[in-house]
Design a protein around this motif. Structure first.
Motif, PDB file in Angstrom:
ATOM      1  N   VAL A  40       0.178   5.790  -6.684  1.00  0.00           N
ATOM      2  CA  VAL A  40       1.358   5.893  -7.549  1.00  0.00           C
ATOM      3  C   VAL A  40       1.630   4.483  -8.053  1.00  0.00           C
ATOM      4  CG1 VAL A  40       3.816   6.442  -7.664  1.00  0.00           C
ATOM      5  CG2 VAL A  40       2.299   7.815  -6.203  1.00  0.00           C
ATOM      6  N   TYR A  41       1.452   4.267  -9.344  1.00  0.00           N
ATOM      7  CA  TYR A  41       1.554   2.921  -9.906  1.00  0.00           C
ATOM      8  C   TYR A  41       2.556   2.887 -11.051  1.00  0.00           C
ATOM      9  CZ  TYR A  41      -2.973   2.596  -7.559  1.00  0.00           C
ATOM     10  OH  TYR A  41      -3.981   2.643  -6.636  1.00  0.00           O
ATOM     11  N   VAL A  42       3.237   1.741 -11.202  1.00  0.00           N
ATOM     12  CA  VAL A  42       4.010   1.512 -12.420  1.00  0.00           C
ATOM     13  C   VAL A  42       3.020   1.034 -13.458  1.00  0.00           C
ATOM     14  CG1 VAL A  42       5.748   0.075 -13.551  1.00  0.00           C
ATOM     15  CG2 VAL A  42       6.201   1.013 -11.282  1.00  0.00           C
ATOM     16  N   SER A  43       2.882   1.798 -14.525  1.00  0.00           N
ATOM     17  CA  SER A  43       1.967   1.450 -15.603  1.00  0.00           C
ATOM     18  C   SER A  43       2.615   0.466 -16.568  1.00  0.00           C
ATOM     19  CB  SER A  43       1.537   2.715 -16.346  1.00  0.00           C
ATOM     20  OG  SER A  43       0.728   2.407 -17.441  1.00  0.00           O
ATOM     21  N   ARG A  44       3.883   0.703 -16.862  1.00  0.00           N
ATOM     22  CA  ARG A  44       4.598  -0.165 -17.794  1.00  0.00           C
ATOM     23  C   ARG A  44       6.088   0.129 -17.747  1.00  0.00           C
ATOM     24  NH1 ARG A  44       2.311   0.340 -23.307  1.00  0.00           N
ATOM     25  NH2 ARG A  44       4.324  -0.356 -24.053  1.00  0.00           N
TER      26      ARG A  44
ATOM     27  N   TYR B 282       1.310  10.886   1.880  1.00  0.00           N
ATOM     28  CA  TYR B 282       1.941  10.897   3.201  1.00  0.00           C
ATOM     29  C   TYR B 282       1.889   9.553   3.912  1.00  0.00           C
ATOM     30  CZ  TYR B 282       2.704  15.978   3.158  1.00  0.00           C
ATOM     31  OH  TYR B 282       3.125  17.260   2.874  1.00  0.00           O
ATOM     32  N   ASP B 283       0.848   8.783   3.727  1.00  0.00           N
ATOM     33  CA  ASP B 283       0.723   7.477   4.383  1.00  0.00           C
ATOM     34  C   ASP B 283       0.451   6.374   3.368  1.00  0.00           C
ATOM     35  OD1 ASP B 283       1.034   8.309   7.137  1.00  0.00           O
ATOM     36  OD2 ASP B 283      -0.933   9.252   6.947  1.00  0.00           O
ATOM     37  N   ILE B 284       1.167   6.395   2.257  1.00  0.00           N
ATOM     38  CA  ILE B 284       0.890   5.460   1.168  1.00  0.00           C
ATOM     39  C   ILE B 284       1.216   4.024   1.580  1.00  0.00           C
ATOM     40  CG2 ILE B 284       3.127   5.633  -0.011  1.00  0.00           C
ATOM     41  CD1 ILE B 284       1.344   5.921  -2.644  1.00  0.00           C
ATOM     42  N   ASP B 285       0.375   3.091   1.116  1.00  0.00           N
ATOM     43  CA  ASP B 285       0.594   1.677   1.389  1.00  0.00           C
ATOM     44  C   ASP B 285       0.522   0.902   0.074  1.00  0.00           C
ATOM     45  OD1 ASP B 285      -2.113   1.481   0.739  1.00  0.00           O
ATOM     46  OD2 ASP B 285      -2.742   1.280   2.823  1.00  0.00           O
ATOM     47  N   ASP B 286       0.737  -0.411   0.151  1.00  0.00           N
ATOM     48  CA  ASP B 286       0.788  -1.241  -1.057  1.00  0.00           C
ATOM     49  C   ASP B 286      -0.479  -1.165  -1.900  1.00  0.00           C
ATOM     50  OD1 ASP B 286       3.352  -2.054  -0.532  1.00  0.00           O
ATOM     51  OD2 ASP B 286       2.769  -3.990   0.322  1.00  0.00           O
ATOM     52  N   GLU B 287      -1.630  -0.961  -1.272  1.00  0.00           N
ATOM     53  CA  GLU B 287      -2.889  -0.886  -2.006  1.00  0.00           C
ATOM     54  C   GLU B 287      -2.884   0.270  -3.007  1.00  0.00           C
ATOM     55  OE1 GLU B 287      -7.546  -1.365  -0.876  1.00  0.00           O
ATOM     56  OE2 GLU B 287      -6.428   0.101   0.306  1.00  0.00           O
ATOM     57  N   ARG B 288      -2.036   1.273  -2.743  1.00  0.00           N
ATOM     58  CA  ARG B 288      -1.961   2.449  -3.614  1.00  0.00           C
ATOM     59  C   ARG B 288      -0.637   2.532  -4.366  1.00  0.00           C
ATOM     60  NH1 ARG B 288      -6.114   6.290  -2.297  1.00  0.00           N
ATOM     61  NH2 ARG B 288      -7.323   5.590  -0.522  1.00  0.00           N
ATOM     62  N   LEU B 289       0.113   1.401  -4.340  1.00  0.00           N
ATOM     63  CA  LEU B 289       1.388   1.327  -5.057  1.00  0.00           C
ATOM     64  C   LEU B 289       1.396   0.230  -6.117  1.00  0.00           C
ATOM     65  CD1 LEU B 289       3.813   1.750  -2.019  1.00  0.00           C
ATOM     66  CD2 LEU B 289       3.527   3.375  -3.912  1.00  0.00           C
ATOM     67  N   VAL B 290       0.417  -0.687  -6.036  1.00  0.00           N
ATOM     68  CA  VAL B 290       0.337  -1.801  -6.975  1.00  0.00           C
ATOM     69  C   VAL B 290      -1.087  -1.861  -7.529  1.00  0.00           C
ATOM     70  CG1 VAL B 290       0.561  -4.299  -7.235  1.00  0.00           C
ATOM     71  CG2 VAL B 290       2.087  -3.078  -5.668  1.00  0.00           C
ATOM     72  N   TYR B 291      -1.209  -1.966  -8.836  1.00  0.00           N
ATOM     73  CA  TYR B 291      -2.534  -2.040  -9.455  1.00  0.00           C
ATOM     74  C   TYR B 291      -3.362  -3.172  -8.855  1.00  0.00           C
ATOM     75  CZ  TYR B 291      -1.632   1.133 -13.461  1.00  0.00           C
ATOM     76  OH  TYR B 291      -1.400   2.197 -14.259  1.00  0.00           O
ATOM     77  N   PRO B 292      -4.680  -2.964  -8.728  1.00  0.00           N
ATOM     78  CA  PRO B 292      -5.540  -4.050  -8.229  1.00  0.00           C
ATOM     79  C   PRO B 292      -5.587  -5.194  -9.245  1.00  0.00           C
ATOM     80  CG  PRO B 292      -6.870  -2.196  -8.980  1.00  0.00           C
ATOM     81  CD  PRO B 292      -5.434  -1.749  -9.041  1.00  0.00           C
TER      82      PRO B 292
ATOM     83  N   THR C 102      -2.118  -1.721 -22.505  1.00  0.00           N
ATOM     84  CA  THR C 102      -2.017  -2.108 -21.103  1.00  0.00           C
ATOM     85  C   THR C 102      -2.893  -1.268 -20.192  1.00  0.00           C
ATOM     86  OG1 THR C 102       0.262  -2.801 -21.521  1.00  0.00           O
ATOM     87  CG2 THR C 102      -0.379  -2.517 -19.234  1.00  0.00           C
ATOM     88  N   SER C 103      -2.928   0.034 -20.388  1.00  0.00           N
ATOM     89  CA  SER C 103      -3.680   0.886 -19.464  1.00  0.00           C
ATOM     90  C   SER C 103      -5.183   0.632 -19.515  1.00  0.00           C
ATOM     91  CB  SER C 103      -3.379   2.371 -19.707  1.00  0.00           C
ATOM     92  OG  SER C 103      -3.758   2.742 -21.001  1.00  0.00           O
ATOM     93  N   PHE C 104      -5.673   0.021 -20.603  1.00  0.00           N
ATOM     94  CA  PHE C 104      -7.100  -0.291 -20.697  1.00  0.00           C
ATOM     95  C   PHE C 104      -7.433  -1.654 -20.081  1.00  0.00           C
ATOM     96  CE2 PHE C 104      -7.346   2.473 -24.772  1.00  0.00           C
ATOM     97  CZ  PHE C 104      -7.347   3.620 -23.989  1.00  0.00           C
ATOM     98  N   THR C 105      -6.419  -2.362 -19.587  1.00  0.00           N
ATOM     99  CA  THR C 105      -6.662  -3.653 -18.954  1.00  0.00           C
ATOM    100  C   THR C 105      -6.717  -3.545 -17.434  1.00  0.00           C
ATOM    101  OG1 THR C 105      -4.315  -4.256 -18.809  1.00  0.00           O
ATOM    102  CG2 THR C 105      -5.485  -4.836 -20.858  1.00  0.00           C
ATOM    103  N   ILE C 106      -6.475  -2.368 -16.878  1.00  0.00           N
ATOM    104  CA  ILE C 106      -6.550  -2.144 -15.428  1.00  0.00           C
ATOM    105  C   ILE C 106      -8.015  -1.962 -15.049  1.00  0.00           C
ATOM    106  CG2 ILE C 106      -5.815  -0.628 -13.540  1.00  0.00           C
ATOM    107  CD1 ILE C 106      -3.544  -2.211 -15.084  1.00  0.00           C
ATOM    108  N   ASP C 107      -8.435  -2.592 -13.959  1.00  0.00           N
ATOM    109  CA  ASP C 107      -9.818  -2.470 -13.504  1.00  0.00           C
ATOM    110  C   ASP C 107     -10.017  -1.095 -12.865  1.00  0.00           C
ATOM    111  OD1 ASP C 107     -12.350  -2.606 -12.394  1.00  0.00           O
ATOM    112  OD2 ASP C 107     -12.034  -4.558 -11.454  1.00  0.00           O
ATOM    113  N   HIS C 108     -10.534  -0.173 -13.648  1.00  0.00           N
ATOM    114  CA  HIS C 108     -10.732   1.204 -13.183  1.00  0.00           C
ATOM    115  C   HIS C 108     -11.850   1.330 -12.151  1.00  0.00           C
ATOM    116  CE1 HIS C 108      -8.045   2.028 -16.481  1.00  0.00           C
ATOM    117  NE2 HIS C 108      -7.957   3.285 -16.106  1.00  0.00           N
ATOM    118  N   LEU C 109     -12.650   0.296 -12.000  1.00  0.00           N
ATOM    119  CA  LEU C 109     -13.692   0.314 -10.973  1.00  0.00           C
ATOM    120  C   LEU C 109     -13.107   0.044  -9.577  1.00  0.00           C
ATOM    121  CD1 LEU C 109     -16.471  -1.628 -12.899  1.00  0.00           C
ATOM    122  CD2 LEU C 109     -16.279   0.855 -12.541  1.00  0.00           C
TER     123      LEU C 109
END
Length: 159
Positions: A18-22, A148-158, A5-12
């Protein structure tokens, strides 16, 4: 062989966050694996081993002694790519659930003074490879730029 799973995330497109990986079943429980991404993959320098090692020792000590989450901690440790850490907790959690815990932990690291727990030859196999000042700098950077100011863009994988 299937990609993990971790190799299917677009690292670019992946930002520090903070993401749920699995989520994996284990007995009658769920183990949630979090991706604590501290640097932007393939875009900014990776962290050096000495500061990652210091964060690992301080973070693991903080987490395992936490009054609420201590008994839920399965693992906290560095990613091989040196862009962040994995945190495994027993329970079915979402990213937003642990943001307050991550703020506490990284404030603990940022403000830590003294001898790093477990940084003795009898306690650690590489006790000399620690950099507390840089660990504190990276903790402050992660707090200020992400937590401190986290939003959905940094809580859910792209996508």
């Amino acid at each position: 062989m299937e990609k993990i799973t971790s190799f299917t995330i677009d690292h670019l497109r992946l930002l520090p966050g903070v993401y749920v990986s699995r989520k994996d079943p284990a007995g009658g429980a769920v183990i949630t694996t979090f991706d604590l991404r501290m640097t932007r993959p393939n875009n900014e320098p990776v962290m050096n081993t000495a500061e990652m090692h210091a964060i690992e020792h301080l973070g693991a000590t903080f987490l395992r002694n936490h009054p609420v989450y201590g008994s839920k901690v399965i693992y906290f440790g560095p990613m091989g790519c040196r862009t962040g850490f994995y945190l495994l907790l027993c329970g079915d959690f979402e990213s937003v659930d642990i943001v307050p815990l991550m703020v506490e932990m990284f404030e603990f690291i940022r403000d830590f003074e003294g001898e790093i727990p477990g940084a003795q030859p009898k306690d650690c196999g590489n006790y000399l490879d620690m950099n507390l000042p840089m660990a504190k700098y990276l903790a402050r950077k992660y707090l200020d730029e992400v937590l401190y100011d986290i939003d959905d863009e940094r809580l859910v994988y792209p996508e």
